[in-house]
Design a protein around this motif. Structure first.
Motif, PDB file in Angstrom:
ATOM      1  N   ASN A 413     -33.280  13.063  35.558  1.00 22.86           N
ATOM      2  CA  ASN A 413     -32.395  14.218  35.379  1.00 22.86           C
ATOM      3  C   ASN A 413     -31.406  13.952  34.250  1.00 22.86           C
ATOM      4  O   ASN A 413     -30.224  14.320  34.317  1.00 22.86           O
ATOM      5  CB  ASN A 413     -31.657  14.559  36.681  1.00 22.86           C
ATOM      6  CG  ASN A 413     -32.612  15.099  37.729  1.00 22.86           C
ATOM      7  OD1 ASN A 413     -33.384  16.021  37.464  1.00 22.86           O
ATOM      8  ND2 ASN A 413     -32.566  14.510  38.927  1.00 22.86           N
ATOM      9  N   ASP A 414     -31.926  13.286  33.246  1.00 17.47           N
ATOM     10  CA  ASP A 414     -31.122  12.915  32.090  1.00 17.47           C
ATOM     11  C   ASP A 414     -32.084  12.571  30.954  1.00 17.47           C
ATOM     12  O   ASP A 414     -33.311  12.593  31.134  1.00 17.47           O
ATOM     13  CB  ASP A 414     -30.240  11.710  32.430  1.00 17.47           C
ATOM     14  CG  ASP A 414     -29.060  11.574  31.484  1.00 17.47           C
ATOM     15  OD1 ASP A 414     -29.026  12.293  30.452  1.00 17.47           O
ATOM     16  OD2 ASP A 414     -28.182  10.735  31.749  1.00 17.47           O
ATOM     17  N   LEU A 415     -31.529  12.199  29.831  1.00 19.04           N
ATOM     18  CA  LEU A 415     -32.364  11.763  28.714  1.00 19.04           C
ATOM     19  C   LEU A 415     -32.924  10.370  28.983  1.00 19.04           C
ATOM     20  O   LEU A 415     -32.204   9.495  29.503  1.00 19.04           O
ATOM     21  CB  LEU A 415     -31.549  11.745  27.422  1.00 19.04           C
ATOM     22  CG  LEU A 415     -31.035  13.099  26.909  1.00 19.04           C
ATOM     23  CD1 LEU A 415     -30.116  12.896  25.710  1.00 19.04           C
ATOM     24  CD2 LEU A 415     -32.211  13.997  26.514  1.00 19.04           C
ATOM     25  N   ILE A 416     -34.213  10.163  28.657  1.00 16.46           N
ATOM     26  CA  ILE A 416     -34.796   8.827  28.697  1.00 16.46           C
ATOM     27  C   ILE A 416     -35.515   8.577  27.368  1.00 16.46           C
ATOM     28  O   ILE A 416     -35.891   9.511  26.663  1.00 16.46           O
ATOM     29  CB  ILE A 416     -35.789   8.639  29.870  1.00 16.46           C
ATOM     30  CG1 ILE A 416     -37.001   9.573  29.719  1.00 16.46           C
ATOM     31  CG2 ILE A 416     -35.098   8.829  31.204  1.00 16.46           C
ATOM     32  CD1 ILE A 416     -38.122   9.275  30.716  1.00 16.46           C
ATOM     33  N   THR A 417     -35.687   7.303  27.044  1.00 16.42           N
ATOM     34  CA  THR A 417     -36.356   6.947  25.790  1.00 16.42           C
ATOM     35  C   THR A 417     -37.867   6.864  25.995  1.00 16.42           C
ATOM     36  O   THR A 417     -38.349   6.754  27.129  1.00 16.42           O
ATOM     37  CB  THR A 417     -35.858   5.592  25.280  1.00 16.42           C
ATOM     38  OG1 THR A 417     -36.217   4.582  26.238  1.00 16.42           O
ATOM     39  CG2 THR A 417     -34.348   5.604  25.063  1.00 16.42           C
ATOM     40  N   LEU A 418     -38.583   6.875  24.897  1.00 16.87           N
ATOM     41  CA  LEU A 418     -40.038   6.686  24.956  1.00 16.87           C
ATOM     42  C   LEU A 418     -40.369   5.328  25.551  1.00 16.87           C
ATOM     43  O   LEU A 418     -41.331   5.191  26.319  1.00 16.87           O
ATOM     44  CB  LEU A 418     -40.643   6.818  23.558  1.00 16.87           C
ATOM     45  CG  LEU A 418     -42.137   6.496  23.405  1.00 16.87           C
ATOM     46  CD1 LEU A 418     -42.984   7.329  24.352  1.00 16.87           C
ATOM     47  CD2 LEU A 418     -42.591   6.728  21.958  1.00 16.87           C
ATOM     48  N   LEU A 419     -39.587   4.322  25.198  1.00 14.68           N
ATOM     49  CA  LEU A 419     -39.791   2.989  25.757  1.00 14.68           C
ATOM     50  C   LEU A 419     -39.729   3.031  27.282  1.00 14.68           C
ATOM     51  O   LEU A 419     -40.580   2.453  27.967  1.00 14.68           O
ATOM     52  CB  LEU A 419     -38.729   2.032  25.216  1.00 14.68           C
ATOM     53  CG  LEU A 419     -38.756   0.598  25.750  1.00 14.68           C
ATOM     54  CD1 LEU A 419     -40.055  -0.101  25.360  1.00 14.68           C
ATOM     55  CD2 LEU A 419     -37.545  -0.190  25.255  1.00 14.68           C
ATOM     56  N   GLU A 420     -38.741   3.721  27.831  1.00 12.35           N
ATOM     57  CA  GLU A 420     -38.619   3.848  29.281  1.00 12.35           C
ATOM     58  C   GLU A 420     -39.755   4.691  29.849  1.00 12.35           C
ATOM     59  O   GLU A 420     -40.303   4.374  30.908  1.00 12.35           O
ATOM     60  CB  GLU A 420     -37.278   4.494  29.641  1.00 12.35           C
ATOM     61  CG  GLU A 420     -36.070   3.621  29.409  1.00 12.35           C
ATOM     62  CD  GLU A 420     -34.795   4.343  29.806  1.00 12.35           C
ATOM     63  OE1 GLU A 420     -34.081   3.838  30.699  1.00 12.35           O
ATOM     64  OE2 GLU A 420     -34.521   5.416  29.240  1.00 12.35           O
ATOM     65  N   ALA A 421     -40.071   5.767  29.152  1.00 10.05           N
ATOM     66  CA  ALA A 421     -41.120   6.666  29.648  1.00 10.05           C
ATOM     67  C   ALA A 421     -42.436   5.935  29.811  1.00 10.05           C
ATOM     68  O   ALA A 421     -43.189   6.171  30.776  1.00 10.05           O
ATOM     69  CB  ALA A 421     -41.287   7.843  28.693  1.00 10.05           C
ATOM     70  N   MET A 422     -42.732   5.018  28.881  1.00 15.13           N
ATOM     71  CA  MET A 422     -43.959   4.222  28.989  1.00 15.13           C
ATOM     72  C   MET A 422     -43.879   3.283  30.179  1.00 15.13           C
ATOM     73  O   MET A 422     -44.803   3.215  31.002  1.00 15.13           O
ATOM     74  CB  MET A 422     -44.173   3.420  27.709  1.00 15.13           C
ATOM     75  CG  MET A 422     -45.375   2.478  27.753  1.00 15.13           C
ATOM     76  SD  MET A 422     -46.922   3.269  27.337  1.00 15.13           S
ATOM     77  CE  MET A 422     -46.903   3.081  25.552  1.00 15.13           C
ATOM     78  N   ALA A 423     -42.784   2.544  30.307  1.00 13.30           N
ATOM     79  CA  ALA A 423     -42.657   1.535  31.352  1.00 13.30           C
ATOM     80  C   ALA A 423     -42.581   2.140  32.742  1.00 13.30           C
ATOM     81  O   ALA A 423     -43.101   1.588  33.715  1.00 13.30           O
ATOM     82  CB  ALA A 423     -41.426   0.666  31.090  1.00 13.30           C
ATOM     83  N   LEU A 424     -41.900   3.286  32.855  1.00 13.69           N
ATOM     84  CA  LEU A 424     -41.702   3.926  34.153  1.00 13.69           C
ATOM     85  C   LEU A 424     -42.777   4.958  34.455  1.00 13.69           C
ATOM     86  O   LEU A 424     -42.827   5.488  35.556  1.00 13.69           O
ATOM     87  CB  LEU A 424     -40.331   4.605  34.183  1.00 13.69           C
ATOM     88  CG  LEU A 424     -39.120   3.709  33.851  1.00 13.69           C
ATOM     89  CD1 LEU A 424     -37.852   4.540  33.777  1.00 13.69           C
ATOM     90  CD2 LEU A 424     -38.975   2.590  34.872  1.00 13.69           C
ATOM     91  N   SER A 425     -43.621   5.256  33.461  1.00 13.03           N
ATOM     92  CA  SER A 425     -44.712   6.219  33.576  1.00 13.03           C
ATOM     93  C   SER A 425     -44.203   7.599  33.959  1.00 13.03           C
ATOM     94  O   SER A 425     -44.679   8.221  34.915  1.00 13.03           O
ATOM     95  CB  SER A 425     -45.756   5.740  34.603  1.00 13.03           C
ATOM     96  OG  SER A 425     -46.993   6.394  34.392  1.00 13.03           O
ATOM     97  N   ASP A 426     -43.248   8.082  33.174  1.00 10.53           N
ATOM     98  CA  ASP A 426     -42.676   9.401  33.424  1.00 10.53           C
ATOM     99  C   ASP A 426     -43.664  10.481  32.977  1.00 10.53           C
ATOM    100  O   ASP A 426     -44.033  10.564  31.805  1.00 10.53           O
ATOM    101  CB  ASP A 426     -41.351   9.546  32.664  1.00 10.53           C
ATOM    102  CG  ASP A 426     -40.589  10.773  33.087  1.00 10.53           C
ATOM    103  OD1 ASP A 426     -39.648  10.637  33.894  1.00 10.53           O
ATOM    104  OD2 ASP A 426     -40.939  11.883  32.614  1.00 10.53           O
ATOM    105  N   ASN A 427     -44.079  11.320  33.890  1.00  6.94           N
ATOM    106  CA  ASN A 427     -45.095  12.336  33.595  1.00  6.94           C
ATOM    107  C   ASN A 427     -44.543  13.506  32.789  1.00  6.94           C
ATOM    108  O   ASN A 427     -45.239  14.070  31.932  1.00  6.94           O
ATOM    109  CB  ASN A 427     -45.711  12.854  34.897  1.00  6.94           C
ATOM    110  CG  ASN A 427     -46.617  11.826  35.552  1.00  6.94           C
ATOM    111  OD1 ASN A 427     -47.106  10.911  34.888  1.00  6.94           O
ATOM    112  ND2 ASN A 427     -46.829  11.968  36.842  1.00  6.94           N
ATOM    113  N   VAL A 428     -43.313  13.891  33.071  1.00  5.41           N
ATOM    114  CA  VAL A 428     -42.723  15.019  32.355  1.00  5.41           C
ATOM    115  C   VAL A 428     -42.589  14.676  30.874  1.00  5.41           C
ATOM    116  O   VAL A 428     -42.917  15.484  29.998  1.00  5.41           O
ATOM    117  CB  VAL A 428     -41.356  15.391  32.959  1.00  5.41           C
ATOM    118  CG1 VAL A 428     -40.672  16.473  32.124  1.00  5.41           C
ATOM    119  CG2 VAL A 428     -41.523  15.859  34.397  1.00  5.41           C
TER     120      VAL A 428
END
Length: 688
Positions: A413-428
């Motif tokens: 529910n906030d901004l995340i980085t691409l680095l985090e999105a890869m590691a956390l596997s954010d689908n959105v």
């Protein structure tokens, strides 16, 4: 006393003349027929002496790992590579005059005929080695006049067109020695675990005695009869002066050790891998698999036997024996594409269906590195931020909607980085990226990486909803991990024919197909799935196995309702694991969802245990910066976490993270104030 009248004399003379005339006529007729027979044989030319030969498979270190044949185990060897003891024993018992006749031993035929007449039964054979060779090559063993005539024809054709040495070599390589074993090399290996050139006098005599009756004289059927027959051969060798009296006596008492039947029983090593090798060989040589099995080829494969054994053991120990879940596993060299280990299922005998090369399953989030490579290659960086929150996407000009969800509905529910999105596997984040790039971009990049299954142009493709093959996905990761050089799965290094001539040899193609810098940046981001410093609104997806790992790995996991994936690599090895049910049954048990990561982690650690720990080498066009993973900006001394992250040169962040300025100072002040409130006793004796 009878008086011989002129009339009787005339009759006698006529009879004699008639007899002579008829004899001459028969002789001429016979000569004509024999000449015609020989001329016909000559016109027919040399018959083909090719016979089915066992094809042998070797691991990458030259160790024999299997063989394939059509029920006739046979390895062709040249006459010079056969022990003289074998040659002498065979000639002594089968055909002493082999080098002196032209295919038929007439003296022996006459002797056999006389013996048969005296006994009023068939008691003695007279077939020469050439006749037996012709029979073995071209004819059935049923005794008919037609077969006899054809045998004679082929015998003449062989003798007219081949040297004696060629005939003897062919005979020794085709004769049947029982138990599905054809030829002296296979027999030497089967009975004694030796090569044909290593056989002693006694061993050669024993083998020479078997072809008379393999079902009678095989030592595995009746050892005493086999040894008695050996002694008969030795006696014949002495009489023919192939061995001396001393050699005869020594051979009689020689202790012969047979190979155990258990030693002859070969378990199929890597059967799923073997099937893939057969398919690749058929494709490379442009012949069918039946020809491969019987052509006496030497196929040098890429299989690493140690890695194969580790893979099979890890899978067996990791998955509950009572579970019906299936698996596919493949390990490759990311620099060459050589397949080092492959398991296509839990039991080949129950199901030869190869879940690595044949099954098409939804890869889930393991598609994201391909998406994010495309993103980095078009301007994204590890610091690119987007919001992670429940989102409904519209597409098809607003006519369709799609609302993805994160695992367990966790969102920043906030901004995340691409680095985090890869590691956390954010689908959105993934779907936003996919739509921002244009849905054709992921399809194009996947095809570029060798994924040839149909990919649907929909928002959910970013989350792996279009089925792919495990082998293709692992190959794609290998290309990203090796800096973008083209590879394809390779099962065969080299193929030789029975004479050692090279028919095919693997060629290494180093074509650069990806941007090297973007590939490295993507690979380095993939190391984040095991880095707990990237834990944020949820944990990194590799946290469950991170403590098992002792070196740097890059990877990505993926989960759907019916599939669990893990693909990861080091600079030396890329490995992919899929687990799931063949008929699409949902994976509901938490333990089953973790099988793929567990198998992958255990295998990689064990397979690389004795190899140097290598890091992914940055390409020349990237630059490393210590950033705060949450903001994607350059870390300061006030940031609680910093991580070395790579960027394509010129895209690295230039702003410093200001989110935590003063936090550490405030923490120190609070600790100091807390200390002043403690008594002198607590300061000295209380450490918690």
């Amino acid at each position: 006393m009878d008086i011989i009248t002129p009339k009787r004399i005339r009759i006698t003379l006529k009879t004699v003349r008639a007899f002579i005339f008829i004899s001459i006529l028969f002789f001429l007729l016979f000569s004509f027929m024999a000449g015609s027979f020989i001329l016909y044989a000559k016109i027919q030319g040399p018959p083909s002496l090719s016979v089915p030969q066992t094809t042998i498979f070797y691991a990458d270190n030259g160790t024999k790992i299997g063989e394939s044949h059509n029920g006739e185990k046979r390895y062709w060897v040249q006459l010079k590579d056969i022990s003289p003891n074998v040659v002498n024993a065979t000639l002594a018992i089968e055909d002493r005059n082999f080098y002196n006749h032209s295919g038929f031993d007439y003296k022996r035929i006459a002797g056999a005929a006389i013996a048969d007449i005296k006994a009023l039964a068939k008691v003695q054979g007279a077939s020469t080695i050439t006749q037996q060779y012709a029979r073995n090559l071209f004819l059935e063993h049923h005794k008919t006049w037609k077969r006899k005539a054809l045998e004679a024809l082929y015998t003449v054709r062989i003798e007219l067109n081949y040297e004696k040495g060629e005939i003897l070599e062919g005979y020794l390589n085709t004769i049947y020695y029982g138990h599905g074993v054809y030829g002296i090399e296979a027999a030497a290996n089967y009975y004694f675990g030796k090569k044909a050139e290593e056989l002693t006098v006694a061993e050669a005599a024993l083998l020479a005695g078997i072809p008379k009756g393999p079902s009678v004289y095989s030592p595995y059927i009746d050892e005493q009869k086999s040894l008695d027959r050996k002694n008969v051969v030795l006696q014949t060798m002495k009489e023919a002066k192939f061995i001396t009296k001393e050699q005869h006596e020594k051979a009689l008492i020689e202790d012969i050790t047979f190979r155990t039947r258990k030693g002859n029983a070969q378990n199929r090593i890597a059967p799923y891998f073997h099937d893939s090798v057969m398919k690749e060989a058929a494709n490379k040589l442009n012949i069918d698999e039946q020809q491969i099995r019987t052509s006496g080829l030497k196929i040098h494969t890429t299989l690493n036997q140690n890695m194969q054994e580790i893979a099979e053991e890890v899978i067996t120990k990791s998955i509950d024996t009572n579970s019906l879940i299936q698996t596919g596993f493949i390990a490759m060299d990311p620099n060459t594409g050589e397949v080092k280990a492959l398991v296509g299922g839990r039991n080949y005998e129950e199901s030869p269906f190869n879940r690595v090369t044949q099954a098409k399953r939804q890869p889930g989030s393991t598609m994201k590195p391909i998406l994010y490579y495309a993103a980095v290659n078009t301007g994204f960086t590890p610091s690119t931020v987007m919001r992670s929150e429940p989102t409904t996407f519209q597409y098809d000009d607003g006519q369709s909607t799609y609302k993805p969800s994160n695992y367990n509905d966790y969102y920043a529910n906030d901004l995340i980085t691409l680095l985090e999105a890869m590691a956390l596997s954010d689908n959105v984040y993934a779907v936003k990226t996919h739509l921002y790039l244009g849905m054709d971009e992921l399809i194009k990049t996947a095809k570029q990486l060798g994924i040839n299954t149909k990919l649907n142009k929909v928002p959910s493709l970013a989350l792996g909803t279009s089925p792919v093959r495990l082998i293709d996905l692992v190959n794609a990761y290998g290309i990203i991990g090796n800096g973008g050089k083209r590879i394809e799965p390779v099962f065969i290094k080299k193929v030789e024919d029975a004479n050692g001539n090279v028919l095919y040899e693997e060629k290494k193609d180093q074509e650069q197909i990806l941007d090297e810098d973007a590939a490295f940046v993507t690979t380095h981001m993939m190391t984040g799935m095991f880095d707990k410093r990237l834990n944020s609104y949820t944990s990194v997806t590799g946290q469950g196995v991170a403590n098992m790992l002792t070196r740097d790995y890059a990877g990505k996991s993926g989960t759907t309702e019916t599939d669990s994936w893990m693909v990861g690599l080091t600079p030396q090895l890329v490995t992919g694991v899929w687990t799931g049910y063949d008929k699409g049954k949902s994976i509901n048990i938490v333990e089953e969802k973790g099988y793929s990561k567990l198998i992958w982690a255990k295998f990689m650690e064990e397979a690389l245990k004795n190899k140097a720990s290598k890091k992914f080498k940055p390409s020349n066009g990237v630059i490393g910066v210590y950033i705060n993973p949450e903001s994607g900006k350059i870390a300061t001394e006030d940031c609680p976490t910093e991580r070395l992250t790579y960027y394509i040169a010129g895209t690295e962040p230039v702003q410093y993270c200001k989110a935590h300025i003063g936090e550490q100072k405030n923490d120190k002040q609070e600790n100091s104030q807390s200390d002043t409130k403690k008594t002198w006793y607590e300061k000295i004796f209380k450490w918690n």
